[in-house]
Design an enzyme around this catalytic site. Sequence first.
Site, PDB file in Angstrom:
ATOM      1  N   SER A  21       0.788  -1.221   0.000  1.00 26.12           N
ATOM      2  CA  SER A  21       0.000   0.000   0.000  1.00 26.12           C
ATOM      3  C   SER A  21       0.829   1.284   0.000  1.00 26.12           C
ATOM      4  CB  SER A  21      -0.928  -0.062   1.203  1.00 26.12           C
ATOM      5  OG  SER A  21      -1.834   0.975   1.160  1.00 26.12           O
TER       6      SER A  21
ATOM      7  N   ASP B 196      -3.624   6.110  -2.792  1.00 29.87           N
ATOM      8  CA  ASP B 196      -2.367   5.550  -2.303  1.00 29.87           C
ATOM      9  C   ASP B 196      -1.950   4.393  -3.225  1.00 29.87           C
ATOM     10  OD1 ASP B 196      -4.187   3.656  -1.524  1.00 29.87           O
ATOM     11  OD2 ASP B 196      -3.300   3.296   0.431  1.00 29.87           O
TER      12      ASP B 196
ATOM     13  N   GLU C 111     -10.889   6.708   8.223  1.00 29.79           N
ATOM     14  CA  GLU C 111      -9.715   7.168   8.941  1.00 29.79           C
ATOM     15  C   GLU C 111      -9.319   8.511   8.332  1.00 29.79           C
ATOM     16  OE1 GLU C 111      -7.188   3.518  10.429  1.00 29.79           O
ATOM     17  OE2 GLU C 111      -7.328   3.444   8.261  1.00 29.79           O
TER      18      GLU C 111
ATOM     19  N   THR D  12       2.313  -0.865  10.436  1.00 25.42           N
ATOM     20  CA  THR D  12       2.758  -1.131   9.063  1.00 25.42           C
ATOM     21  C   THR D  12       4.189  -0.683   8.798  1.00 25.42           C
ATOM     22  OG1 THR D  12       1.937   1.005   8.301  1.00 25.42           O
ATOM     23  CG2 THR D  12       0.418  -0.856   8.116  1.00 25.42           C
TER      24      THR D  12
HETATM   25  C1  G16 Z   1      -3.042   0.528   6.594  1.00 22.50           C
HETATM   26  C2  G16 Z   1      -4.340   0.223   7.296  1.00 22.50           C
HETATM   27  C3  G16 Z   1      -4.989   1.494   7.770  1.00 22.50           C
HETATM   28  C4  G16 Z   1      -4.019   2.270   8.639  1.00 22.50           C
HETATM   29  C5  G16 Z   1      -2.670   2.467   7.927  1.00 22.50           C
HETATM   30  C6  G16 Z   1      -1.611   3.023   8.839  1.00 22.50           C
HETATM   31  O1  G16 Z   1      -3.301   1.326   5.494  1.00 22.50           O
HETATM   32  O2  G16 Z   1      -5.182  -0.458   6.402  1.00 22.50           O
HETATM   33  O3  G16 Z   1      -6.129   1.149   8.499  1.00 22.50           O
HETATM   34  O4  G16 Z   1      -4.534   3.516   8.963  1.00 22.50           O
HETATM   35  O5  G16 Z   1      -2.188   1.226   7.455  1.00 22.50           O
HETATM   36  O6  G16 Z   1      -1.474   2.138   9.923  1.00 22.50           O
HETATM   37  P1  G16 Z   1      -0.346   2.271  10.991  1.00 22.50           P
HETATM   38  O7  G16 Z   1      -0.468   3.664  11.532  1.00 22.50           O
HETATM   39  O8  G16 Z   1      -0.625   1.211  11.998  1.00 22.50           O
HETATM   40  O9  G16 Z   1       0.971   2.108  10.273  1.00 22.50           O
HETATM   41  P2  G16 Z   1      -2.660   1.033   4.089  1.00 22.50           P
HETATM   42  O10 G16 Z   1      -3.344   1.993   3.185  1.00 22.50           O
HETATM   43  O11 G16 Z   1      -1.194   1.258   4.222  1.00 22.50           O
HETATM   44  O12 G16 Z   1      -3.011  -0.414   3.844  1.00 22.50           O
END
Ligand code: G16
Length: 539
Positions: free
Chosen positions: A64, A281, A377, A506
């Site tokens: 992502s 994204d 979000e 992430t």
């Molecule tokens: C993912 C999750 C989202 C989250 C984001 C950041 O988004 O699907 O729900 O808001 O990561 O998460 P974190 O702050 O825990 O790193 P994506 O778009 O990267 O798949």
Amino acid sequence: MADPIAEVAKKHPAPEGIVYAYGTAGFRTKAEVLDSVMARCGLIAALRSRALGGKSIGVMITASHNPPEDNGVKLVEPLGNMLAEEWEVLSTEMANKATPEDVSAFYREIAERFNIKLSTPAHVVIGRDTRASGARLLSCVLDGVKAAGAEPKDYGFLTTPQLHYMVRCLNTQDTSDAYGTPTEPGYYEKFSEAFKRALGGKKISGSLTVDCANGVGGPKLTELVKYLPPKDQGLEIFVVNDNVIKPESLNVECGADFVKTNQRAPPSSKSGPNDRCCSLDGDADRLVYYFKDSNNMFHLLDGDRIATLVASFLGDLVRHSGLSDILKLGVVQTAYANGAATNYVEQNLKLTVDCTPTGVKHLHHAAAKLDIGVYFEANGHGTVIFSAATLEAIAKHEPRSPAQKESLDVLKACIDLINQSVGDALSDMLLVEVVLAHKNWGPQEWLATYNDLPNRLLKVVVSDRNQFKTTDAERKLVKPDGIQKQIDAEVQKVRQGRSFARASGTEDAVRVYAEAATRAEADDLARKVAEIVKAAGSA
Ligand code: G16
């Protein structure tokens, strides 16, 4: 006799010294250390499919918003939801098994624990984004799926929401809940047809420039445009940052995460004053809007803004259709929601607001308790879900006047336009355009609904982010000891201050969010809290 499970684990050995975790959005880290995880996710997906009587389970290979050298994988449940929590735990355990024999033994243990017959047919549906590592990691997933004796269906390049859509379509085919045709043209047809109906003859003014983060959203949006009404009757879209031939440019100086975090347009942007722009994204499940005003000042219309815009529009449609006595709408946010947005929903729209931890699965779960749950979000990830009873009530409702019928028709079209399985930047984008057309608003009018509190998001790299433990929907830290008191003391010093810190699920970092009455105070508060985190993280 050879054991195919141990064989596949042997073919893709786990690197030593890495502890994997199924985080906010699956496994996500440097692509070079993901082969073993991918193969094992193939095994888990096959087991999950069998546990559900052979339903199709999705595997999306994507990281992502992360940088190009990362990759990741997330599993998708039959209706397009995120993987059940219990299976996240199993996936983590499987990913961390040391030897091929351990992997094989655990595979059998899961089967036994859940009464899974290993002869049950299993179906696994796979999609991937445009990262350079995707092809290799796909072959690892396929190895795992085949070793488990499951039938793979590889869709090639898809956006994450398209993969969720395919999974839902496949599992509901030939039932009364059939969601659509499980093909790419099926996806474009469904959403473009709903878009036309939802517009209800209203005109969209001005064009929309879409920054696709140089990811999979670029080619998919170009395809979608072919299905939309011609630009004089619909929407003129300019697709930019759609270079998927150069995967190293993915999310670099562009995309929804760049725009939201830096609070500025991609440097390549050539938009003029008041031009509507938006960014997707890397896997097209997040969407943020923005524009520059006539003084060249940048304004962000993020996930909070999309939630408030959509909630106010759907609230009006429900009321004007004569359904407000029986249907209640609510909004679900996370701690990142701007305080002004929360206030606007509660005070102006008079709707309830729930706050959950970060991660779509948490928001989705809370929204599913509402008749109509709008969840977003602040980073632009979200959708709207309608309960089964709500859908039934809307389908059965007899309008009492032509005006009620008109609103009801638009409401029904919006239900079809909103991807019910997961937050989808392309479908969300069409929805925003529909709402702006109905309200006859440009970005200025949208922005004028409330004033955001200035805010700042920072990333702090620490030696071990897992020592940061939160409570109260991530708004308070309980570990390291004493840190929350220090944060509270800084928050007290600024007007309308609010701040929190949490470990990212992430990326290898702790995120710090701060807001306050002025830009200077918000920046200062974020910096102070980041210093506190840094000090506690290196203690
Ligand atoms: C993912 C999750 C989202 C989250 C984001 C950041 O988004 O699907 O729900 O808001 O990561 O998460 P974190 O702050 O825990 O790193 P994506 O778009 O990267 O798949």
